[in-house]
Enzyme design. Structure first.
Site, PDB file in Angstrom:
ATOM      1  N   ARG A 257       0.854  -1.464  -0.054  1.00 50.27           N
ATOM      2  CA  ARG A 257      -0.102  -0.386   0.491  1.00 50.27           C
ATOM      3  C   ARG A 257       0.994   1.003  -0.141  1.00 50.27           C
ATOM      4  O   ARG A 257       2.151   0.829  -0.144  1.00 50.27           O
ATOM      5  CB  ARG A 257      -1.121   0.133   1.134  1.00 50.27           C
ATOM      6  CG  ARG A 257      -1.981  -1.173   1.399  1.00 50.27           C
ATOM      7  CD  ARG A 257      -2.930  -0.924   0.242  1.00 50.27           C
ATOM      8  NE  ARG A 257      -3.805   0.394   0.607  1.00 50.27           N
ATOM      9  CZ  ARG A 257      -4.861   0.104   1.393  1.00 50.27           C
ATOM     10  NH1 ARG A 257      -5.608  -1.404   1.929  1.00 50.27           N
ATOM     11  NH2 ARG A 257      -5.234   1.037   1.725  1.00 50.27           N
TER      12      ARG A 257
ATOM     13  N   GLU B 147      23.465  -6.179   3.513  1.00 45.47           N
ATOM     14  CA  GLU B 147      23.562  -7.498   3.009  1.00 45.47           C
ATOM     15  C   GLU B 147      23.312  -7.161   1.134  1.00 45.47           C
ATOM     16  O   GLU B 147      22.369  -6.337   1.173  1.00 45.47           O
ATOM     17  CB  GLU B 147      22.491  -8.986   3.343  1.00 45.47           C
ATOM     18  CG  GLU B 147      22.451  -9.464   4.213  1.00 45.47           C
ATOM     19  CD  GLU B 147      21.828 -10.394   4.721  1.00 45.47           C
ATOM     20  OE1 GLU B 147      21.859 -11.541   5.697  1.00 45.47           O
ATOM     21  OE2 GLU B 147      20.466 -10.867   3.979  1.00 45.47           O
TER      22      GLU B 147
ATOM     23  N   HIS C  19      19.610 -18.023   7.094  1.00 40.99           N
ATOM     24  CA  HIS C  19      18.386 -18.344   6.664  1.00 40.99           C
ATOM     25  C   HIS C  19      17.558 -19.697   6.902  1.00 40.99           C
ATOM     26  O   HIS C  19      17.648 -20.433   7.060  1.00 40.99           O
ATOM     27  CB  HIS C  19      18.834 -19.067   4.880  1.00 40.99           C
ATOM     28  CG  HIS C  19      18.082 -18.899   4.020  1.00 40.99           C
ATOM     29  ND1 HIS C  19      18.099 -17.487   3.134  1.00 40.99           N
ATOM     30  CD2 HIS C  19      16.901 -19.086   3.332  1.00 40.99           C
ATOM     31  CE1 HIS C  19      16.788 -17.568   2.387  1.00 40.99           C
ATOM     32  NE2 HIS C  19      16.614 -18.488   2.313  1.00 40.99           N
ATOM     33  N   ASP C  20      15.911 -19.104   7.265  1.00 41.22           N
ATOM     34  CA  ASP C  20      15.366 -20.389   8.096  1.00 41.22           C
ATOM     35  C   ASP C  20      15.356 -21.290   8.673  1.00 41.22           C
ATOM     36  O   ASP C  20      14.637 -21.745   9.360  1.00 41.22           O
ATOM     37  CB  ASP C  20      15.054 -21.622   6.527  1.00 41.22           C
ATOM     38  CG  ASP C  20      14.181 -21.231   5.633  1.00 41.22           C
ATOM     39  OD1 ASP C  20      13.512 -18.963   5.307  1.00 41.22           O
ATOM     40  OD2 ASP C  20      14.219 -21.528   4.277  1.00 41.22           O
TER      41      ASP C  20
ATOM     42  N   THR D 142      14.963 -15.782  -2.780  1.00 35.53           N
ATOM     43  CA  THR D 142      16.103 -15.248  -2.138  1.00 35.53           C
ATOM     44  C   THR D 142      16.845 -15.928  -2.040  1.00 35.53           C
ATOM     45  O   THR D 142      17.512 -16.728  -2.726  1.00 35.53           O
ATOM     46  CB  THR D 142      14.343 -15.794  -1.317  1.00 35.53           C
ATOM     47  OG1 THR D 142      15.477 -15.728   0.035  1.00 35.53           O
ATOM     48  CG2 THR D 142      15.236 -17.528  -1.107  1.00 35.53           C
TER      49      THR D 142
ATOM     50  N   HIS E 194      11.602  -5.250  -1.238  1.00 36.45           N
ATOM     51  CA  HIS E 194      10.939  -5.171   0.243  1.00 36.45           C
ATOM     52  C   HIS E 194      11.826  -3.213   0.325  1.00 36.45           C
ATOM     53  O   HIS E 194      11.140  -2.326   0.842  1.00 36.45           O
ATOM     54  CB  HIS E 194      11.564  -6.220   1.006  1.00 36.45           C
ATOM     55  CG  HIS E 194      11.960  -6.730   0.689  1.00 36.45           C
ATOM     56  ND1 HIS E 194      13.837  -6.793   0.310  1.00 36.45           N
ATOM     57  CD2 HIS E 194      12.385  -7.900   0.136  1.00 36.45           C
ATOM     58  CE1 HIS E 194      14.338  -7.839  -0.170  1.00 36.45           C
ATOM     59  NE2 HIS E 194      13.267  -8.675  -0.332  1.00 36.45           N
TER      60      HIS E 194
ATOM     61  N   HIS F  36      18.071  -6.040   3.341  1.00 36.12           N
ATOM     62  CA  HIS F  36      18.767  -6.568   2.165  1.00 36.12           C
ATOM     63  C   HIS F  36      18.151  -6.149   0.749  1.00 36.12           C
ATOM     64  O   HIS F  36      16.938  -5.672   0.958  1.00 36.12           O
ATOM     65  CB  HIS F  36      19.123  -8.158   1.664  1.00 36.12           C
ATOM     66  CG  HIS F  36      19.303  -8.583   0.522  1.00 36.12           C
ATOM     67  ND1 HIS F  36      19.653  -9.920   0.849  1.00 36.12           N
ATOM     68  CD2 HIS F  36      19.325  -8.184  -0.177  1.00 36.12           C
ATOM     69  CE1 HIS F  36      19.983  -9.723  -0.355  1.00 36.12           C
ATOM     70  NE2 HIS F  36      20.068  -9.237  -1.468  1.00 36.12           N
TER      71      HIS F  36
END
Length: 262
Positions: free
Chosen positions: A27, A83, A204-205, A113, A59, A52
């Site tokens: 938005r 990053e 990562h995760d 990603t 983003h 990042h």
């Protein structure tokens, strides 16, 4: 020459706020606020903030990078980690912001990603001068790497201070028969990095289920950078409770490691 490693009593938690920006960008209202999210995480005890910024600004936007740099000045004991691929837009941010740490990631511009680390000797020639430039600016450099012990000395040879171990394979193996073999791969890679004179980061995760075991089994992890799972948890628990839960996972991992070694 990099000074001797100073290993902390606790692995630092750096919160990646990219997914906050992703929601905001759907938005034109400026909410949720990326800087407010970062501030709430810092207030809850996070030791750092990670972003990042990709070239397409899907983003994190350039303005976010600068606003967060201003915020971080009010938290001099916390670290700012930026990053990205140094062959894309990362170096401009490093030169202007001079964060505590630059994490070099070998992403393509349209990559969904991060899904792999640097490879040596293939990437050495182009990375070495960029690593040297960062260090001349007083910025620590971490290279995003697969858990391959044989690659760690080469990462150190190009001048890196740390490596960030890419942990998606570990996360994917969680609860599966191959979990034990995967964590051993990461422990071996971390030890090889330490032997080469590198600090060890990871990301990562990682999540509330698998983080404590990772910290327990992988030696001397200086920092974990966590975004997707942490922000997803924050939607249910709130930023403060979520950060505290992740810090508790880290503490549990260290406590278990100390009990095992005593």
């Amino acid at each position: 020459m990099t000074p001797p490693l100073s290993l902390p009593n606790r692995t630092a938690l750096s919160v990646n706020v990219n997914k906050v920006a992703l929601v905001r960008n759907t938005r034109h209202l400026g909410i949720p606020s990326v800087t407010r999210a970062a501030e709430l995480c810092l207030q809850a005890g996070a030791q750092g903030i990670t972003v990042h910024p990709r070239p397409d600004e899907r983003h994190i936007r350039g303005q976010d990078v600068y606003e967060l740099a201003t915020l971080m000045k009010a938290w001099p004991d916390r670290e700012y980690n930026i990053e990205g691929n140094p062959s894309q837009n990362l170096m401009d941010f490093i030169r202007q912001v001079r964060p505590h740490q630059a994490t070099f990631v070998p992403d393509s511009e349209d990559q969904f990603t991060s899904d792999h680390g640097w490879s040596f000797p293939q990437d050495a020639e182009r990375l070495a001068p960029l690593v040297a430039e960062c260090r001349a600016l007083g910025v620590r450099v971490s290279l995003f790497m697969d858990p391959v012990p044989e690659q760690m000395a080469a990462a150190r040879a190009v001048g890196a201070d740390r490596v960030e171990l890419y942990t998606e394979p570990y996360a994917a193996a969680w609860g599966m028969p191959q979990q034990s073999a995967e964590i051993k791969r990461y422990a071996a890679a971390a030890q090889a990095a330490l032997d080469a004179g590198l600090g060890v980061n990871a990301g990562h995760d990682l999540n509330r289920d698998n983080l404590a075991t990772f910290v327990r089994e992988v030696p001397c992890v200086l920092e974990v950078s966590i975004g997707h799972a942490l922000i997803a948890d924050a939607l249910e628990l709130g930023y403060a409770a979520t950060v505290q839960a992740y810090l508790a996972c880290i503490n549990d991992g260290h406590s278990a490691a100390r009990a095992h070694n005593s």
